[in-house]
Design a protein around this motif. Structure first.
Motif, short mmCIF file in Angstrom:
data_model
loop_
_atom_site.label_atom_id
_atom_site.label_comp_id
_atom_site.label_asym_id
_atom_site.label_seq_id
_atom_site.Cartn_x
_atom_site.Cartn_y
_atom_site.Cartn_z
N ASN A 215 10.32 1.93 -98.11
CA ASN A 215 9.39 2.98 -97.68
C ASN A 215 9.85 3.70 -96.41
O ASN A 215 9.09 4.46 -95.82
N VAL A 216 11.08 3.45 -96.00
CA VAL A 216 11.66 4.14 -94.85
C VAL A 216 12.92 4.90 -95.27
O VAL A 216 13.09 6.07 -94.92
N ALA A 217 13.78 4.25 -96.01
CA ALA A 217 15.10 4.80 -96.35
C ALA A 217 15.02 6.15 -97.04
O ALA A 217 15.92 6.99 -96.88
N SER A 218 13.96 6.40 -97.79
CA SER A 218 13.86 7.64 -98.58
C SER A 218 13.19 8.79 -97.81
O SER A 218 13.06 9.89 -98.34
N ASP A 219 12.77 8.54 -96.56
CA ASP A 219 12.06 9.57 -95.79
C ASP A 219 12.87 9.93 -94.55
O ASP A 219 12.91 9.17 -93.58
N ILE A 220 13.49 11.09 -94.56
CA ILE A 220 14.34 11.51 -93.46
C ILE A 220 13.57 11.66 -92.16
O ILE A 220 14.13 11.57 -91.05
N ASN A 221 12.25 11.89 -92.24
CA ASN A 221 11.41 12.04 -91.06
C ASN A 221 11.22 10.74 -90.29
O ASN A 221 10.69 10.74 -89.19
N LEU A 222 11.63 9.65 -90.90
CA LEU A 222 11.49 8.34 -90.26
C LEU A 222 12.80 7.86 -89.63
O LEU A 222 12.93 6.70 -89.26
N PHE A 223 13.75 8.81 -89.50
CA PHE A 223 15.03 8.45 -88.92
C PHE A 223 15.32 9.25 -87.65
O PHE A 223 14.80 10.35 -87.46
N GLN A 224 16.17 8.68 -86.82
CA GLN A 224 16.62 9.37 -85.63
C GLN A 224 17.60 10.49 -86.03
O GLN A 224 17.93 10.64 -87.21
N ALA A 225 18.07 11.22 -85.06
CA ALA A 225 18.93 12.37 -85.35
C ALA A 225 20.22 11.99 -86.06
O ALA A 225 20.79 12.80 -86.80
N ASP A 226 20.67 10.73 -85.89
CA ASP A 226 21.90 10.31 -86.55
C ASP A 226 21.71 10.03 -88.04
O ASP A 226 22.66 9.80 -88.77
N ARG A 227 20.43 10.03 -88.47
CA ARG A 227 20.08 9.80 -89.88
C ARG A 227 20.53 8.42 -90.38
O ARG A 227 20.66 8.21 -91.59
N MET A 228 20.73 7.52 -89.47
CA MET A 228 21.12 6.15 -89.83
C MET A 228 20.15 5.11 -89.31
O MET A 228 19.95 4.07 -89.93
N HIS A 229 19.54 5.39 -88.16
CA HIS A 229 18.67 4.41 -87.52
C HIS A 229 17.21 4.86 -87.57
O HIS A 229 16.90 5.99 -87.17
N PRO A 230 16.32 4.02 -88.06
CA PRO A 230 14.89 4.37 -88.11
C PRO A 230 14.35 4.68 -86.72
O PRO A 230 14.76 4.08 -85.73
N ASN A 231 13.45 5.64 -86.66
CA ASN A 231 12.86 6.02 -85.38
C ASN A 231 11.64 5.16 -85.08
O ASN A 231 11.32 4.21 -85.81
#
Length: 221
Positions: free
Chosen positions: A182-198
């Motif tokens: 429920n995190v990996a598929s939502d880009i809005n839940l990632f930091q700017a690097d698109r690798m680490h969850p925010n």
């Protein structure tokens, strides 16, 4: 030895016995208080080390808060390091097991193995050894299932995904099916690097972990 001397000898002997007994009793509560609270050891990488996050906002802190909320005696020791691989975790684990004597080990490693193109066999050996070392120390283990993007190749991606449930089944330990569900598929839940969850993603990640810890809930009381 006349009767007076004998009685005096017995009196001194009795005093010595009573003093020794009193000292022993004094040490009993001290020994009880010196016992440490049971420990949950987190062995992870940047996903558990609060990379790019404000200190105290990661899922590990949310786990600590949950334990405190439930008045659990358990404490959490976060040994996670950004960039950590399964081989690095394996090299550090024996000392941590000896020093911290955890009752539960949360094992969140392997993603950086894939990012570096390490073989599935090597990751499997390292993670298996970490599980076995933890179990041998008397700790319960919760293994975190990880997945990687398909651009690493269909075969490698599939083998990596299957690594975790296979290990959990073979070593008979509990599993978080997918740590970033429920995190990996939502880009809005990632930091700017698109690798680490925010920071917003941490509650979801914690929910994934806490749900998988259900078999240990009675132990945490």
């Amino acid at each position: 030895m006349n009767q007076y001397i004998w009685l005096k000898f017995l009196s001194k002997k009795l005093q010595a016995i009573l003093m020794a007994s009193s000292l022993f009793c004094l040490f009993i509560p001290f020994g009880t208080k010196a016992q440490t609270n049971p420990v949950i050891l987190v062995m992870g990488d940047s996903l558990s080390a609060e990379y790019g996050l404000t200190r105290g906002t990661g899922w590990v802190k949310l786990l600590e808060d949950q334990l405190h909320k439930e008045a659990s005696p358990w404490t959490v020791f976060n040994a996670s390091i950004s960039g950590e691989t399964s081989s690095g975790g394996l090299s550090r684990l024996p000392k941590l097991l000896e020093q911290r004597k955890p009752g539960i080990v949360l094992l969140e490693l392997g993603a950086n193995d894939a990012l570096r193109g390490l073989s599935i066999q090597e990751s499997n050996r390292n993670l298996r050894k970490m599980i076995q070392l933890s179990k041998s120390s008397g700790a319960k283990v919760l293994l975190f299932g990880m997945q990687i993007p398909p651009n690493y190749g269909q075969d490698y991606t599939k083998q990596f995904q299957e690594l975790y449930p296979k290990l959990a089944r073979q070593e008979q330990v509990e599993l978080v099916p997918f740590f970033l569900k429920n995190v990996a598929s939502d880009i809005n839940l990632f930091q700017a690097d698109r690798m680490h969850p925010n920071e917003k993603a941490q509650a979801i990640v914690f929910k994934n972990v806490w749900g998988a810890m259900a078999p240990y809930q009675a132990l945490l009381k």
